[in-house]
Design a protein around this motif. Sequence first.
Motif, mmCIF file in Angstrom:
data_model
loop_
_atom_site.group_PDB
_atom_site.id
_atom_site.type_symbol
_atom_site.label_atom_id
_atom_site.label_comp_id
_atom_site.label_asym_id
_atom_site.label_seq_id
_atom_site.Cartn_x
_atom_site.Cartn_y
_atom_site.Cartn_z
ATOM 1 N N PRO A 35 0.822 -1.208 0.000
ATOM 2 C CA PRO A 35 0.000 0.000 0.000
ATOM 3 C C PRO A 35 0.854 1.255 0.000
ATOM 4 N N THR A 36 0.426 2.244 -0.763
ATOM 5 C CA THR A 36 0.926 3.601 -0.624
ATOM 6 C C THR A 36 -0.261 4.460 -0.210
ATOM 7 N N GLU A 37 -0.049 5.758 -0.052
ATOM 8 C CA GLU A 37 -1.176 6.618 0.269
ATOM 9 C C GLU A 37 -2.140 6.764 -0.904
ATOM 10 N N THR A 38 -1.679 6.425 -2.129
ATOM 11 C CA THR A 38 -2.521 6.580 -3.313
ATOM 12 C C THR A 38 -3.316 5.304 -3.572
ATOM 13 N N VAL A 39 -2.650 4.275 -4.098
ATOM 14 C CA VAL A 39 -3.267 2.961 -4.326
ATOM 15 C C VAL A 39 -2.237 1.898 -3.975
ATOM 16 N N TYR A 40 -2.642 0.639 -4.030
ATOM 17 C CA TYR A 40 -1.679 -0.446 -3.861
ATOM 18 C C TYR A 40 -0.852 -0.570 -5.135
ATOM 19 N N GLY A 41 0.483 -0.689 -4.966
ATOM 20 C CA GLY A 41 1.368 -0.900 -6.086
ATOM 21 C C GLY A 41 1.800 -2.353 -6.168
ATOM 22 N N LEU A 42 2.078 -2.803 -7.398
ATOM 23 C CA LEU A 42 2.610 -4.153 -7.603
ATOM 24 C C LEU A 42 4.114 -4.019 -7.808
ATOM 25 N N PRO A 142 15.624 0.524 -5.742
ATOM 26 C CA PRO A 142 14.429 1.124 -6.331
ATOM 27 C C PRO A 142 13.410 0.050 -6.669
ATOM 28 N N VAL A 143 12.135 0.360 -6.442
ATOM 29 C CA VAL A 143 11.066 -0.621 -6.661
ATOM 30 C C VAL A 143 10.105 -0.091 -7.721
ATOM 31 N N ALA A 144 10.019 -0.795 -8.834
ATOM 32 C CA ALA A 144 9.039 -0.470 -9.872
ATOM 33 C C ALA A 144 7.681 -0.959 -9.411
ATOM 34 N N ALA A 145 6.664 -0.100 -9.490
ATOM 35 C CA ALA A 145 5.365 -0.494 -8.932
ATOM 36 C C ALA A 145 4.223 0.247 -9.621
ATOM 37 N N PRO A 146 3.651 -0.345 -10.668
ATOM 38 C CA PRO A 146 2.377 0.154 -11.176
ATOM 39 C C PRO A 146 1.260 -0.241 -10.222
ATOM 40 N N SER A 147 0.047 0.187 -10.496
ATOM 41 C CA SER A 147 -1.069 -0.191 -9.633
ATOM 42 C C SER A 147 -1.282 -1.702 -9.673
ATOM 43 N N ALA A 148 -1.668 -2.263 -8.529
ATOM 44 C CA ALA A 148 -1.738 -3.723 -8.357
ATOM 45 C C ALA A 148 -3.094 -4.254 -8.793
ATOM 46 N N VAL A 154 -9.958 -1.556 -12.692
ATOM 47 C CA VAL A 154 -10.024 -0.620 -11.569
ATOM 48 C C VAL A 154 -8.841 -0.844 -10.630
ATOM 49 N N SER A 155 -8.210 0.248 -10.204
ATOM 50 C CA SER A 155 -7.054 0.150 -9.319
ATOM 51 C C SER A 155 -7.468 -0.368 -7.938
ATOM 52 N N ALA A 156 -6.491 -0.915 -7.219
ATOM 53 C CA ALA A 156 -6.730 -1.523 -5.912
ATOM 54 C C ALA A 156 -6.423 -0.533 -4.794
ATOM 55 N N THR A 157 -7.365 -0.348 -3.884
ATOM 56 C CA THR A 157 -7.132 0.497 -2.710
ATOM 57 C C THR A 157 -7.228 -0.287 -1.409
ATOM 58 N N ARG A 158 -7.448 -1.595 -1.505
ATOM 59 C CA ARG A 158 -7.456 -2.503 -0.359
ATOM 60 C C ARG A 158 -6.786 -3.805 -0.779
ATOM 61 N N ALA A 159 -6.250 -4.538 0.190
ATOM 62 C CA ALA A 159 -5.575 -5.796 -0.119
ATOM 63 C C ALA A 159 -6.505 -6.782 -0.814
ATOM 64 N N ILE A 160 -7.782 -6.796 -0.432
ATOM 65 C CA ILE A 160 -8.716 -7.741 -1.029
ATOM 66 C C ILE A 160 -8.891 -7.472 -2.516
ATOM 67 N N HIS A 161 -8.805 -6.194 -2.936
ATOM 68 C CA HIS A 161 -8.899 -5.875 -4.366
ATOM 69 C C HIS A 161 -7.733 -6.511 -5.120
#
Length: 325
Positions: A35-42, A142-148, A154-161
């Motif tokens: 999780p970041t403050e924006t969305v979950y990153g992969l 450095p960690v590459a991380a698009p939205s998970a 739809v982007s993920a804002t919770r782990a379940i997403h």
Amino acid sequence: MASTETRRHGPRVFGPQEIAAAADVLRGGGLLAFPTETVYGLGADATDGRAVARIFAAKGRPAFNPLIVHVVDKAAAEAFAVFDAAADDLAMRFWPGPLTLVLPLRDDHELSPLVTAGLETVAVRVPASPLARDLLGRVGRPVAAPSANPSGRVSATRAIHVIEGLGDRIDGVLDGGACRVGLESTILRTAPLALLREGGLAAEEIEAALGHVLTRDVTPGKVQAPGQLSSHYAPGRPVRLSVTDRDPDAALLGFGLVAGDLTLSAQGDLVEAAANLFDHLHAIDRLAGAAGKTRIDVAPIPEKGLGRAINDRLRRAAAPRAPKG
């Protein structure tokens, strides 16, 4: 009871107290959603080409779409990106936070070419989430991380997403609860200065700090930053925007005085609406399916402040989708 959960069909879920083990996933070449403050990153180690390639495979992401590199602080970014005076000023004002800077690559960078999609620039940010920064500090790379989430969805804002969208295609999820901002980062190019993507930091706030209006280049003919594809952030059903009347064939996502089956903010609060956007899009898609609805309608959102970023995501969610195959 320990929070670690091992699933028969899915990634290992780490609690915040297991952050060292979560960092080991990244250091070992694995894929970890965090999780970041924006969305979950992969996330994957941005210097490990095999690990980065797994991001594209897991998401079904086009190889021409570059990734954002997440680092613990500006010093870490300076190892692979060139900062001019404008970038220095923006980083000082808005990092850590939901701002991504597109900067020239250093000649001696060690990033995988897949991260930049062959461009001579790199998108980089320092997240504000304490959990994300703790993770990045422990990884030390450095960690590459698009939205998970699967590409275009739809982007993920919770782990379940994350688990619902990516399942056993990834190795782990660091569960930090709901994301506070709920929209991806704002993206700026610094040379020349231009807004490439509306996001969790309102453009007006940047303009106030800089003392001038930003040039906007949010849908260029050639992708030069993440999140610029015209069709993106899409739920499973077609989306229609700026709807004020109920339709029996549609589930309605409300805002303000337009109450829906779910409502982004009954008070018309754009900060609350941004934080709820992706979670509510996931939920209303499920609701529409259960009720036999064929479409998702969305109430009008003011085109100001964070409303610009919300509308950007909604327009891309509603855009015609490219045929598969």
